[in-house]
Design a protein around this motif. Structure first.
Motif, mmCIF file in Angstrom:
data_model
loop_
_atom_site.group_PDB
_atom_site.id
_atom_site.type_symbol
_atom_site.label_atom_id
_atom_site.label_comp_id
_atom_site.label_asym_id
_atom_site.label_seq_id
_atom_site.Cartn_x
_atom_site.Cartn_y
_atom_site.Cartn_z
ATOM 1 N N GLN A 1 0.818 -1.192 0.000
ATOM 2 C CA GLN A 1 0.000 0.000 0.000
ATOM 3 C C GLN A 1 0.863 1.256 0.000
ATOM 4 O OE1 GLN A 1 -2.108 -0.619 3.803
ATOM 5 N NE2 GLN A 1 -1.243 1.292 4.531
ATOM 6 N N ARG A 2 0.315 2.313 -0.576
ATOM 7 C CA ARG A 2 1.046 3.562 -0.672
ATOM 8 C C ARG A 2 0.377 4.695 0.108
ATOM 9 N NH1 ARG A 2 4.597 1.050 -1.142
ATOM 10 N NH2 ARG A 2 6.014 0.687 -2.887
ATOM 11 N N LEU A 3 -0.879 4.509 0.561
ATOM 12 C CA LEU A 3 -1.494 5.504 1.419
ATOM 13 C C LEU A 3 -0.892 5.384 2.816
ATOM 14 C CD1 LEU A 3 -5.253 5.254 0.364
ATOM 15 C CD2 LEU A 3 -3.548 6.909 -0.402
ATOM 16 N N LEU A 4 -1.068 6.428 3.604
ATOM 17 C CA LEU A 4 -0.506 6.431 4.953
ATOM 18 C C LEU A 4 -1.317 5.492 5.840
ATOM 19 C CD1 LEU A 4 1.599 7.656 6.815
ATOM 20 C CD2 LEU A 4 0.032 9.555 7.265
ATOM 21 N N GLY A 5 -0.634 4.561 6.497
ATOM 22 C CA GLY A 5 -1.311 3.597 7.348
ATOM 23 C C GLY A 5 -1.310 4.027 8.800
ATOM 24 N N PRO A 6 -2.379 3.730 9.556
ATOM 25 C CA PRO A 6 -2.419 4.081 10.980
ATOM 26 C C PRO A 6 -1.249 3.525 11.772
ATOM 27 C CG PRO A 6 -4.606 3.472 10.221
ATOM 28 C CD PRO A 6 -3.664 3.170 9.085
ATOM 29 N N SER A 7 -0.713 2.369 11.368
ATOM 30 C CA SER A 7 0.412 1.791 12.114
ATOM 31 C C SER A 7 1.686 2.601 11.958
ATOM 32 C CB SER A 7 0.655 0.349 11.660
ATOM 33 O OG SER A 7 0.982 0.305 10.288
ATOM 34 N N SER A 8 1.745 3.491 10.953
ATOM 35 C CA SER A 8 2.927 4.335 10.758
ATOM 36 C C SER A 8 2.802 5.683 11.455
ATOM 37 C CB SER A 8 3.159 4.563 9.248
ATOM 38 O OG SER A 8 3.411 3.352 8.587
ATOM 39 N N ALA B 1 7.357 7.789 7.724
ATOM 40 C CA ALA B 1 6.018 7.918 7.161
ATOM 41 C C ALA B 1 6.049 8.717 5.859
ATOM 42 C CB ALA B 1 5.088 8.581 8.174
ATOM 43 N N ALA B 2 6.907 9.749 5.803
ATOM 44 C CA ALA B 2 7.003 10.553 4.584
ATOM 45 C C ALA B 2 7.571 9.748 3.421
ATOM 46 C CB ALA B 2 7.863 11.791 4.845
ATOM 47 N N TYR B 3 8.533 8.872 3.693
ATOM 48 C CA TYR B 3 9.031 7.988 2.639
ATOM 49 C C TYR B 3 7.883 7.159 2.057
ATOM 50 C CZ TYR B 3 14.014 8.819 3.580
ATOM 51 O OH TYR B 3 15.272 9.382 3.705
ATOM 52 N N GLU B 4 7.005 6.666 2.920
ATOM 53 C CA GLU B 4 5.871 5.870 2.446
ATOM 54 C C GLU B 4 4.913 6.719 1.625
ATOM 55 O OE1 GLU B 4 4.166 4.261 5.969
ATOM 56 O OE2 GLU B 4 5.836 2.914 6.392
ATOM 57 N N VAL B 5 4.593 7.907 2.112
ATOM 58 C CA VAL B 5 3.646 8.784 1.425
ATOM 59 C C VAL B 5 4.158 9.198 0.048
ATOM 60 C CG1 VAL B 5 2.649 11.109 1.476
ATOM 61 C CG2 VAL B 5 2.538 9.640 3.511
ATOM 62 N N PRO C 1 6.930 18.393 1.514
ATOM 63 C CA PRO C 1 7.289 18.402 0.091
ATOM 64 C C PRO C 1 8.161 17.223 -0.311
ATOM 65 C CG PRO C 1 8.601 20.020 1.292
ATOM 66 C CD PRO C 1 7.600 19.481 2.262
ATOM 67 N N GLU C 2 8.913 16.685 0.642
ATOM 68 C CA GLU C 2 9.791 15.545 0.400
ATOM 69 C C GLU C 2 10.116 14.907 1.743
ATOM 70 O OE1 GLU C 2 13.305 17.083 -1.370
ATOM 71 O OE2 GLU C 2 13.913 18.234 0.396
ATOM 72 N N PRO C 3 10.519 13.626 1.737
ATOM 73 C CA PRO C 3 10.801 12.962 3.017
ATOM 74 C C PRO C 3 11.849 13.674 3.854
ATOM 75 C CG PRO C 3 10.648 11.347 1.259
ATOM 76 C CD PRO C 3 10.608 12.689 0.600
ATOM 77 N N GLU C 4 12.888 14.221 3.190
ATOM 78 C CA GLU C 4 13.978 14.850 3.935
ATOM 79 C C GLU C 4 13.532 16.111 4.673
ATOM 80 O OE1 GLU C 4 14.199 13.584 0.901
ATOM 81 O OE2 GLU C 4 15.423 11.852 1.513
ATOM 82 N N ALA C 5 12.336 16.611 4.369
ATOM 83 C CA ALA C 5 11.821 17.777 5.087
ATOM 84 C C ALA C 5 11.289 17.404 6.463
ATOM 85 C CB ALA C 5 10.717 18.450 4.269
ATOM 86 N N MET C 6 11.102 16.124 6.702
ATOM 87 C CA MET C 6 10.579 15.641 7.975
ATOM 88 C C MET C 6 11.734 15.252 8.906
ATOM 89 S SD MET C 6 7.166 15.564 8.253
ATOM 90 C CE MET C 6 7.424 17.310 7.838
ATOM 91 N N PRO C 7 11.594 15.486 10.198
ATOM 92 C CA PRO C 7 12.663 15.118 11.142
ATOM 93 C C PRO C 7 12.702 13.615 11.384
ATOM 94 C CG PRO C 7 10.784 15.988 12.322
ATOM 95 C CD PRO C 7 10.471 16.174 10.863
ATOM 96 N N ARG C 8 13.857 13.144 11.796
ATOM 97 C CA ARG C 8 13.981 11.760 12.263
ATOM 98 C C ARG C 8 13.533 11.742 13.725
ATOM 99 N NH1 ARG C 8 18.801 13.282 9.755
ATOM 100 N NH2 ARG C 8 19.342 12.131 7.846
ATOM 101 N N ASP C 9 12.474 11.014 14.008
ATOM 102 C CA ASP C 9 11.920 11.027 15.359
ATOM 103 C C ASP C 9 12.501 9.948 16.262
ATOM 104 O OD1 ASP C 9 10.196 13.213 14.987
ATOM 105 O OD2 ASP C 9 8.703 11.938 14.013
ATOM 106 N N LEU C 10 13.324 9.047 15.700
ATOM 107 C CA LEU C 10 13.931 7.981 16.483
ATOM 108 C C LEU C 10 15.449 8.137 16.474
ATOM 109 C CD1 LEU C 10 11.601 5.110 15.266
ATOM 110 C CD2 LEU C 10 11.458 6.388 17.410
#
Length: 361
Positions: free
Chosen positions: A33-40, A48-52, A220-229
């Motif tokens: 799947q390519r939509l955002l899943g609740p488990s992510s 999650a952004a990589y998936e989206v 806009p892209e995955p790299e715009a999101m922080p690493r939360d772990l």
């Protein structure tokens, strides 16, 4: 081990269980799947952004045996909930942006063969089932469910309550379904221990989860999101992330043993912040070690048992078998006039020193 070990090779081909299991796992709808899943949602915004954004995974591991065993166990658990307790299982839920599969749902007053008064209560219940290692299950017992796990089951409830159910043979689709209780059931993969947490549905938790998802969807892209772990070697989620190499630039690290987290200290400000975090943690750790050491001495003569909210147990203390005496061996060799064999000592590990600079008077 990724291939089967054959004890008696008669020349008869033996299908490789794990190679086939990994191929099967990658064809599952949830794997594609390519939509955002609740488990992510609530886990890591960059993942999650990589998936989206539809990024192709850089790390498709072939050693996810525990996860696949969990999937097989999961299927059996859902069958029991369905056949023995009347649950509707694996419900596909979506609002066009979020796509998930709720493990189990009981509509208010659902009849089933083994109903009890509590189970037959006039309440809608949605449940998510998670299989865990013994160590991970112990964390749940001590700390309770994570925020991401509560986000996940609340989003299933939200999608059911807002008409997100799709293509179901028994329940009305596209119509709101009542959910009053959200439940997380954890099952140990090794010994079958079961831990259950449930609570009333909380709209505030749902709104927090939706806000988290909206933040990722707007990226806009995955790299715009922080690493939360914390990254490879420090987080088991990062260790098993399908985007680990892309996220942490593992293919660009010099082959000198540097940790992936070094990419987080790229300038003076980030290095200073890391030093501050290290110094603060070292001071807290030192005080905690002293408290722990004192408490350990106090408990040295205490019997195993339950004391208030704590359970004390003891292990070890058994006699050890004899072991080689290196010093005596050296004396014998020297007495024979034979040179002692030596090998390269390599390099000692680097020791960090962090101290606070006195403020200027």
């Amino acid at each position: 081990m990724t291939t089967d070990t054959i004890a008696d090779n008669l020349g008869v081909p033996v299908p490789d269980l794990w190679k086939g299991a990994h191929r099967d796992d990658r064809t599952r709808p949830r794997s594609r799947q390519r939509l955002l899943g609740p488990s992510s949602i609530g886990l890591c915004r960059r993942r999650a952004a990589y998936e989206v954004h539809g990024t192709w995974p850089t790390d498709l591991a072939d050693n996810m045996h525990a996860a696949i065993l969990g999937t097989w166990l999961h299927e059996g658990i859902l069958r029991v909930l369905r056949e023995q307790y009347g649950a509707h299982t694996e419900l596909e839920l979506t609002d066009g942006v979020i796509l998930g599969h709720a493990d189990a749902y009981w509509a208010p007053g659902t009849p089933h063969p083994r109903a009890t008064d509590a189970q037959a209560a006039d309440m809608g219940v949605v449940e998510d089932v998670k299989t865990k290692s013994t160590r991970a299950l112990d964390v749940v017992v001590r700390q309770g469910p994570s925020q991401a796990e509560w986000f996940q089951v609340h989003l299933y409830a939200h999608l059911l309550r807002t008409g997100g159910l799709k293509d179901h043979p028994q329940l009305p689709t596209g119509e709101p379904l009542p959910v009053d209780v959200v439940r997380l059931r954890y099952v140990g993969r090794e010994y079958g221990q079961v831990v259950v947490h449930q609570r009333a549905y909380d709209e505030d938790v749902t709104q927090q989860a939706l806000a988290w998802a909206e933040d990722v969807l707007a990226s806009p892209e995955p790299e715009a999101m922080p690493r939360d772990l914390d990254g490879p070697g420090l987080s088991i989620i990062c260790d098993n992330c399908p985007f680990k190499t892309a996220c942490w630039n593992l293919d660009q690290l010099a082959d000198d043993g540097r940790a992936p987290q070094t990419i987080l200290a790229e300038n003076t400000e980030s290095i200073t912040e890391a030093l501050r975090a290290y110094a603060d943690a070292a001071e807290v750790e030192s005080a905690a070690k002293k408290r722990k050491a004192k408490a350990r001495k106090m408990l040295d003569a205490a019997d195993a048992g339950t004391y208030g909210a704590f359970r004390l147990s003891w292990s070890g203390g058994n006699p050890r078998p004899p072991e080689p005496d290196p010093e005596a061996m050296i004396r014998i060799i020297e007495g024979l006039g034979v040179g002692i064999p030596m090998r390269s000592g390599g390099r000692s590990s680097r020791t960090i020193g962090v101290s606070r600079v006195p403020e200027a008077g």
